[in-house]
Design a protein around this motif. Structure first.
Motif, PDB file in Angstrom:
ATOM      1  N   GLU A  19       0.828  -1.214   0.000  1.00 33.57           N
ATOM      2  CA  GLU A  19       0.000   0.000   0.000  1.00 33.57           C
ATOM      3  C   GLU A  19       0.859   1.259   0.000  1.00 33.57           C
ATOM      4  OE1 GLU A  19      -4.337  -1.167   1.861  1.00 33.57           O
ATOM      5  OE2 GLU A  19      -2.717  -0.726   3.267  1.00 33.57           O
ATOM      6  N   GLU A  20       1.918   1.191   0.774  1.00 31.24           N
ATOM      7  CA  GLU A  20       2.806   2.346   0.891  1.00 31.24           C
ATOM      8  C   GLU A  20       3.547   2.616  -0.421  1.00 31.24           C
ATOM      9  OE1 GLU A  20       4.937   1.991   4.730  1.00 31.24           O
ATOM     10  OE2 GLU A  20       6.695   2.407   3.469  1.00 31.24           O
ATOM     11  N   LEU A  21       4.122   1.560  -0.995  1.00 36.06           N
ATOM     12  CA  LEU A  21       4.909   1.742  -2.222  1.00 36.06           C
ATOM     13  C   LEU A  21       4.036   2.130  -3.411  1.00 36.06           C
ATOM     14  CD1 LEU A  21       7.457  -1.246  -2.127  1.00 36.06           C
ATOM     15  CD2 LEU A  21       7.943   1.191  -1.842  1.00 36.06           C
ATOM     16  N   SER A  22       2.817   1.591  -3.446  1.00 33.30           N
ATOM     17  CA  SER A  22       1.958   1.851  -4.607  1.00 33.30           C
ATOM     18  C   SER A  22       1.069   3.075  -4.398  1.00 33.30           C
ATOM     19  CB  SER A  22       1.056   0.638  -4.878  1.00 33.30           C
ATOM     20  OG  SER A  22       0.123   0.476  -3.816  1.00 33.30           O
ATOM     21  N   GLY A  23       0.860   3.447  -3.155  1.00 38.66           N
ATOM     22  CA  GLY A  23      -0.061   4.548  -2.872  1.00 38.66           C
ATOM     23  C   GLY A  23      -1.513   4.186  -3.163  1.00 38.66           C
ATOM     24  N   CYS A  73       4.278  -8.123 -16.665  1.00 35.14           N
ATOM     25  CA  CYS A  73       3.645  -6.802 -16.796  1.00 35.14           C
ATOM     26  C   CYS A  73       4.583  -5.853 -17.529  1.00 35.14           C
ATOM     27  CB  CYS A  73       3.327  -6.259 -15.403  1.00 35.14           C
ATOM     28  SG  CYS A  73       2.900  -4.506 -15.408  1.00 35.14           S
ATOM     29  N   SER A  75       3.920  -2.538 -17.895  1.00 28.88           N
ATOM     30  CA  SER A  75       3.579  -1.162 -17.484  1.00 28.88           C
ATOM     31  C   SER A  75       2.910  -0.393 -18.630  1.00 28.88           C
ATOM     32  CB  SER A  75       4.827  -0.396 -17.024  1.00 28.88           C
ATOM     33  OG  SER A  75       5.464  -1.078 -15.988  1.00 28.88           O
ATOM     34  N   TYR A  77      -0.301   0.484 -18.715  1.00 30.39           N
ATOM     35  CA  TYR A  77      -1.339   1.360 -18.139  1.00 30.39           C
ATOM     36  C   TYR A  77      -2.748   1.128 -18.697  1.00 30.39           C
ATOM     37  CZ  TYR A  77       2.835   4.015 -16.703  1.00 30.39           C
ATOM     38  OH  TYR A  77       4.051   4.380 -16.206  1.00 30.39           O
ATOM     39  N   SER A  90      -0.924  -0.874 -12.156  1.00 27.79           N
ATOM     40  CA  SER A  90       0.478  -0.825 -12.607  1.00 27.79           C
ATOM     41  C   SER A  90       1.387  -0.456 -11.444  1.00 27.79           C
ATOM     42  CB  SER A  90       0.644   0.158 -13.771  1.00 27.79           C
ATOM     43  OG  SER A  90       0.596   1.500 -13.330  1.00 27.79           O
ATOM     44  N   LYS A  91       0.892   0.354 -10.522  1.00 31.33           N
ATOM     45  CA  LYS A  91       1.706   0.726  -9.361  1.00 31.33           C
ATOM     46  C   LYS A  91       1.804  -0.424  -8.362  1.00 31.33           C
ATOM     47  CE  LYS A  91       1.441   5.708  -9.567  1.00 31.33           C
ATOM     48  NZ  LYS A  91       0.639   6.894  -9.273  1.00 31.33           N
ATOM     49  N   GLU A  94       4.390  -2.687  -9.758  1.00 28.70           N
ATOM     50  CA  GLU A  94       5.724  -2.108  -9.520  1.00 28.70           C
ATOM     51  C   GLU A  94       6.137  -2.314  -8.064  1.00 28.70           C
ATOM     52  OE1 GLU A  94       7.647  -0.534 -11.935  1.00 28.70           O
ATOM     53  OE2 GLU A  94       8.442   1.361 -11.165  1.00 28.70           O
ATOM     54  N   ARG A  97       7.315  -5.858  -7.661  1.00 29.31           N
ATOM     55  CA  ARG A  97       8.656  -6.038  -8.251  1.00 29.31           C
ATOM     56  C   ARG A  97       9.714  -5.401  -7.350  1.00 29.31           C
ATOM     57  NH1 ARG A  97       5.819  -4.850 -13.285  1.00 29.31           N
ATOM     58  NH2 ARG A  97       6.230  -2.643 -12.955  1.00 29.31           N
ATOM     59  N   GLN A  98       9.409  -4.220  -6.850  1.00 31.13           N
ATOM     60  CA  GLN A  98      10.392  -3.522  -6.022  1.00 31.13           C
ATOM     61  C   GLN A  98      10.692  -4.292  -4.735  1.00 31.13           C
ATOM     62  OE1 GLN A  98      12.385  -0.732  -6.409  1.00 31.13           O
ATOM     63  NE2 GLN A  98      11.784  -0.908  -8.540  1.00 31.13           N
TER      64      GLN A  98
END
Ligand code: SF4
Ligand code: SF4
Lengths: 135, 291
Positions: A19-23, A73, A75, A77, A90-91, A94, A97-98
């Motif tokens: 949640e934090e990384l993707s917002g 994926c 990306s 969109y 997409s976030k 990401e 992956r991160q």
């Protein structure tokens, strides 16, 4: 696939991290599948993009992080522009992956790529690929 | 008019024909593209992770270069550069705190105010020059050329970044019509070509190329028109890979929109670098009498 659900998995640090990384508000997704329907890599995916999101909602960390889908994926969109709930998948891809890449686990091993193929590829392909698939 | 121009890496290496045909065409239409004196790679893909501000520095630094040269706007040709620069710009305009952090980190640079507008050359042609004006300057109409526009992803999505309607764009069709070419609409025109998967999953990209090209060929398109060097590579090189696997596959040449524009404006093949293509477009062009 067996899923073990508990209050602890659903509220785990892993879920908070995504949640934090993707917002993104993960629970905004109501699993309609529209993202998967338009996803260009869906034919290759064993787990649909919307199912990856479901796994994250339920805190199924290992299944989500080990899915091939996050590396398929591109990306593009498409899911972002079509989601009726305004979820930016997409976030989320990401973020997953991160989480893997930040443990120094590169998805693409640059030294293993064929030199001949690499020489043909334009800078834009190599840079974008390494940005997405290496830490 | 004059506008600052950010080329990006690939236009200086494998897509030089995109740059040369664009600069010449813009000039013929009264637009002077001034290459930034200093610029760096934008990173090609916009970082989607919330905390990853370090990867926003490369695009923002380029926008600072525009400001250093007293510019308010910058144009790009590459869809990926456009997307990365424009997305980073939007991010810091919407997040004052991130803007402060980035400016504080780049203490050797002037602070960036967020005020540079990032525009694609297609937008300049549509909104500032106007397609009617283009039509008036055409000396070599591309009559009888059946061309299938392929937008891919990053010119169109996400919607706040895209230069046209995400699901039903027409900007390339409108440009083609102004040159008297015949656009062939395709359900694949805004579908992804597989993008950077071409490095480690070429087979996936070959399958995407098959969908895009075979639909165009079945609908009697003679060529495909793009604005992204990665789409270009995938459709040109991977189409050849596909043809090597399966005999009988129709080979459709791929063009940057600026190459067709240069021909239509009578600027000649010299600015178009057709020898750089894997699938040689010259037989098609000479059969039509365009070169
Ligand atoms: S389209 Fe949106 S709401 Fe529907 S499954 Fe995908 S992410 Fe969830
Ligand atoms: S961004 Fe990724 S998950 Fe979403 S549609 Fe494109 S390839 Fe599929």
């Amino acid at each position: 696939m067996e899923a073990r659900l508990s209050h602890a998995t659903i509220h785990s640090d892993f879920v908070k991290k995504v949640e934090e990384l993707s917002g993104q508000d993960l629970l905004a997704c109501y699993q309609c599948g529209k993202c998967s329907a338009g996803c260009p890599i869906v034919e290759e995916a064993e787990i649909l993009p919307s199912q990856v999101l479901r796994l994250v909602q339920l805190g199924q960390r290992d299944d989500a992080l080990h899915s091939k889908t996050i590396w398929l994926c591109a990306s593009c969109y498409t899911c972002v522009s079509r989601c009726p709930r305004g979820v930016d998948l997409s976030k989320i891809m990401e973020a997953l992956r991160q989480i893997v890449l930040r443990k120094n686990l590169d998805h693409v091993k640059v030294s293993e790529l064929s030199r001949k193929e690499m020489a043909k590829l334009p800078p834009i392909a190599l840079i974008s690929n390494f940005r997405k698939f290496t830490g | 008019m004059k506008i600052h121009y950010y080329p990006g890496c690939t236009l200086k290496v494998t897509a030089t024909q995109f740059e040369s045909s664009a600069i010449a065409s813009a000039q013929a239409l009264g637009v002077e593209m001034l290459e930034l004196q200093r610029w760096n790679c934008c990173g090609t893909v916009y970082s989607l992770a919330n905390d990853d501000l370090i990867r926003q520095l490369a695009p923002i630094r380029n926008l600072i270069r525009v400001r250093n040269e007293n510019g308010n706007a910058v144009t790009t040709l590459c869809s990926m550069c456009l997307n990365t620069l424009k997305s980073a710009n939007l991010l810091i305009n919407e997040n004052p705190e991130k803007k402060r952090t980035i400016n504080a980190f780049m203490d050797e640079e002037e602070d960036y105010d967020g005020g540079v507008e990032v525009v694609h050359l297609l937008e300049i042609l549509r909104d500032r020059v106007g397609f009617e004006e283009v039509r008036g300057k055409v000396t070599q109409p591309l009559s009888g050329l059946r061309a299938s526009p392929y937008y891919g992803c990053l010119l169109l999505r996400p919607e706040e970044i895209g230069i046209d309607r995400a699901e039903s764009p027409t900007i390339l069709e409108d440009l083609l019509k102004s040159m008297s070419a015949e656009p062939i609409d395709s359900p694949y025109k805004a579908e992804c070509c597989g993008s950077y998967q071409t490095v480690d999953k070429a087979d996936l990209v070959i399958e995407k190329t098959r969908d895009i090209v075979s639909w165009a060929a079945r609908n009697k398109a003679q060529c495909i028109v793009v604005s992204c060097p990665l789409c270009f590579f995938n459709l040109d090189e991977r189409q050849k890979d596909l043809a090597e696997r399966e005999s009988g596959t129709a080979l459709l040449p791929v063009f940057y929109f600026t190459q067709l524009l240069a021909l239509a404006l009578g600027l000649g093949a010299e600015v178009c670098g057709f020898q750089k293509h894997v699938i040689d477009p010259r037989p098609l062009l000479s059969s039509k009498g365009f070169i």
